[in-house]
Design a protein around this motif. Structure first.
Motif, mmCIF file in Angstrom:
data_model
loop_
_atom_site.group_PDB
_atom_site.id
_atom_site.type_symbol
_atom_site.label_atom_id
_atom_site.label_comp_id
_atom_site.label_asym_id
_atom_site.label_seq_id
_atom_site.Cartn_x
_atom_site.Cartn_y
_atom_site.Cartn_z
ATOM 1 N N ILE A 216 0.827 -1.207 0.000
ATOM 2 C CA ILE A 216 0.000 0.000 0.000
ATOM 3 C C ILE A 216 0.864 1.260 0.000
ATOM 4 O O ILE A 216 0.481 2.280 -0.584
ATOM 5 N N SER A 217 2.031 1.191 0.599
ATOM 6 C CA SER A 217 2.938 2.350 0.571
ATOM 7 C C SER A 217 3.343 2.687 -0.859
ATOM 8 O O SER A 217 3.357 3.855 -1.267
ATOM 9 N N THR A 220 0.348 4.128 -2.751
ATOM 10 C CA THR A 220 0.149 5.511 -2.309
ATOM 11 C C THR A 220 1.067 6.455 -3.073
ATOM 12 O O THR A 220 0.632 7.494 -3.590
ATOM 13 N N ASP A 227 0.606 10.770 1.655
ATOM 14 C CA ASP A 227 0.997 9.718 2.588
ATOM 15 C C ASP A 227 -0.126 8.684 2.665
ATOM 16 O O ASP A 227 -1.200 8.857 2.076
ATOM 17 N N ILE A 228 0.128 7.594 3.385
ATOM 18 C CA ILE A 228 -0.860 6.513 3.481
ATOM 19 C C ILE A 228 -2.148 6.993 4.145
ATOM 20 O O ILE A 228 -3.242 6.585 3.752
ATOM 21 N N SER A 232 -5.707 6.540 2.473
ATOM 22 C CA SER A 232 -6.725 5.756 3.179
ATOM 23 C C SER A 232 -7.996 6.567 3.389
ATOM 24 O O SER A 232 -9.114 6.052 3.234
ATOM 25 N N ARG A 244 -6.724 -1.649 2.986
ATOM 26 C CA ARG A 244 -6.467 -3.003 3.463
ATOM 27 C C ARG A 244 -7.739 -3.842 3.494
ATOM 28 O O ARG A 244 -7.732 -5.017 3.133
#
Length: 249
Positions: A216-217, A220, A227-228, A232, A244
């Motif tokens: 996911i990083s 992103t 940033d995450i 999100s 997630r």
């Protein structure tokens, strides 16, 4: 596969010339890669193809080409095809993001005109994508000035492949005001431009979460989020799930 490629060749004309009116039992796709080519099709004469335009010619349709300006270049594909409709469509496929990608892929992959079996299959697959494009809303949309602007906007957003683009940047590239671009897009599509941009970014995010192995990083960063946490929050606002949860869903 419906299409069977018969021949592919690249042409170039440094002087004036003409291919007289004729027809044949197979399909032909003419792609102008440089300059201008005048043509006649379906008894319509005096028309011109510019670089980036395509001309799709169905079987038994009379056509001719005139090279009124030196320096024209083109790619010709002749092929057979199983037609599902009684009257196959033929005509100009104007320059667009699709035609640019189609031509670039063709020229990058095919270096000669004697094709290897896998190259022939590749081209036949591209021809299939062309017919899907012709039947799509993107192609069928009326090509008046407002529609061309909206098409340019959607192409610009999708070119970013999920990365950020803002309304001010789009307006500047099109030489219009922010309010004019936003209002026109809303009028013709019924959707807010910012919402469309977010929807395209979400489509790419979903694709990467579901079908890639990237963490996911990385996603992103690839999609241009700060940033995450920001990614999100965006994803949850759009779907009701965080990235997630969506990946595990």
């Amino acid at each position: 596969m419906n299409s069977n490629l018969l021949i592919l060749f690249k042409g170039e004309k440094q002087d004036y010339g003409k291919v007289s009116l004729h027809s044949h039992s197979f399909w032909q796709l003419e792609i102008v890669t440089r300059g201008h080519i005048a043509y006649t099709l379906l008894e319509e004469s005096g028309k011109v193809l510019n670089a980036g335009d395509m001309l799709l010619i169905p079987p038994y349709q009379g056509h001719e080409f005139r090279y009124d300006m030196p320096g024209a270049a083109w790619v010709t594909l002749k092929f057979e095809r199983n037609v599902r409709h009684a009257e196959p469509w033929g005509g100009v496929i104007p320059k667009s993001l699709f035609t640019e990608k189609f031509t670039a892929s063709l020229l990058a992959t095919i270096t000669g005109t004697i094709l290897r079996p896998y190259e022939k299959t590749f081209v036949e697959g591209m021809l299939e994508s062309l017919f899907v494009y012709i039947e799509s809303e993107d192609f069928c949309r009326a090509e008046d000035e407002p529609s061309r602007i909206v098409r340019a906007i959607t192409d610009m957003v999708r070119e970013r492949n999920g990365r950020p683009v803002n309304v001010d940047e789009i307006a500047e590239r099109l030489s219009y005001t922010r309010s004019h671009v936003s209002k026109l897009f809303k009028q013709l599509t019924g959707e807010n431009l910012k919402s469309f941009i977010d929807r395209v970014r979400l489509e790419k995010a979903k694709e990467m979460l579901r079908y890639s192995e990237f963490n996911i990083s990385y996603i992103t960063e690839e999609l241009g989020f700060k940033d995450i946490f920001t990614f999100s929050r965006f994803f949850k606002r759009m779907t009701g799930m965080n990235p997630r949860q969506y990946r595990a869903h």
